[in-house]
Design an enzyme around this catalytic site. Sequence first.
Site, PDB file in Angstrom:
ATOM      1  CG  ASN A 144      -2.094  -0.911   1.082  1.00  0.00           C
ATOM      2  OD1 ASN A 144      -2.710  -0.946   0.036  1.00  0.00           O
ATOM      3  ND2 ASN A 144      -2.412  -1.665   2.124  1.00  0.00           N
ATOM      4  CB  CYS A 164      -6.749  -4.425  -3.273  1.00  0.00           C
ATOM      5  SG  CYS A 164      -7.549  -3.903  -1.735  1.00  0.00           S
ATOM      6  CG  HIS A 194      -7.547   0.911   0.068  1.00  0.00           C
ATOM      7  ND1 HIS A 194      -6.567   1.009   1.033  1.00  0.00           N
ATOM      8  CD2 HIS A 194      -7.621  -0.420  -0.230  1.00  0.00           C
ATOM      9  CE1 HIS A 194      -6.082  -0.191   1.303  1.00  0.00           C
ATOM     10  NE2 HIS A 194      -6.711  -1.076   0.541  1.00  0.00           N
ATOM     11  CE1 TYR A 244      -8.457   0.839   3.870  1.00  0.00           C
ATOM     12  CE2 TYR A 244      -9.589  -0.931   2.709  1.00  0.00           C
ATOM     13  CZ  TYR A 244      -8.558  -0.498   3.523  1.00  0.00           C
ATOM     14  OH  TYR A 244      -7.636  -1.401   4.002  1.00  0.00           O
TER      15      TYR A 244
END
Length: 421
Positions: A144, A164, A194, A244
């Site tokens: 990340n 992811c 995200h 997120y």
Amino acid sequence: MRLTVVGGGSTYTPELVDGFARLRDTLPVSELVLVDPAAERLKLVGGLARRIFARQGHPGRVVTTSDLDAGVADADAVLLQLRVGGQAARERDETWPLECGCLGQETTGAGGLAKALRTVPVVLDIAERVRRANPEAWIIDFTNPVGIVTRALLKEGHRAVGLCNVAIGLQRKFAALLGTEPGEVHLDHVGLNHLTWETAVRLGGPDGEDVLPRLLAEHGDAVAADLRLPRPLLERLGAIPSYYLRYYYLHDEVVGEQRVKPSRAAEVAALERELLAMYADPALDEKPALLARRGGAFYSEAAVDVAAALLGGGGSPYQVVNTVNGGTLPFLPDDAVIEVPAAVGPAGAKPLPVPGVDPLFAGLMANVTAYEELALDAALRGGRNRVFRALLAHPLVGQYAYADQLTDLLLAHNREHLAWA
């Protein structure tokens, strides 16, 4: 087939090893190389990895090394899962932004920018060494912030795909709620890393029946509770956002929670100490149940699928990955990195067509894409003003006074990792 994991001493790694062992028919790994500069962690994780392979009858060999160049030599694919600065840097990322009343988080907001600035130069150095060792090797990035890191890799011409576990996690949860197999659930998953929404949940394939309205009607409370978002919000969106999006839709509420609760970094550090003590037990030969609390659920299955597809060995025909936009979302630059379903094969990842995107989602995506472009510029070229511009552009910051103060805090907490600072 030789696979290398950079950051192989991570407590995540047994999850990955378990996937390689269980799914060896999909991805026949003959040698798994774990690379990490932390010798003691690498010894513990490597020992458990060998025991997992042995327990499951996997014929592959597990090699550990702190020598990056030796580790990536002859690798068919290199998986990146590193954390520059370790959990100590994450702890800072999650706390100093709170001084300005802004979100403290390791992948988005001011903390996410700090992580990008520390990480991009290191990843690009690794990628260049991979290219020198084997120009045909694929790089699969789980480090990340995946979107920014993948954009950096692609900008420099590396053979890279970002990965992811959000999409595969939601797919598994929706399948369980609907009483079907995960392979029967296809997500219309759209956004940036995200920052994604499920705009349809289809049964049977990309053109299957959309059961998202039924999912919300019958299981809306369970879905909302899992995401920690209000059910009425999901119903008004007509889509299911990733967890997120809570940082955007409930920003002030989350900041209030963060000010009175231990940081996630502190929780993870405690978990890691417990996990490493377990990994030291020579009788342990499977991933412990405690690992599920560390995060990264289903990461191994996603990684196996992507690696197998890239290396021509099979894998699922359509996978959610981070790859170059290339006109898929016409309201974003062609070189933006998006997270969407794609056809993945030896030539790389080709995004599937995406239906028109609701302006409510497209607007936020465009805003964050602009931030990511500025963040990458700051990571590549440095400079206080570039950091400030990226922070000012981020929708979770966006005010002059906050951006200015956060720039000073970011630099103060990260000078040891920023050569230009």
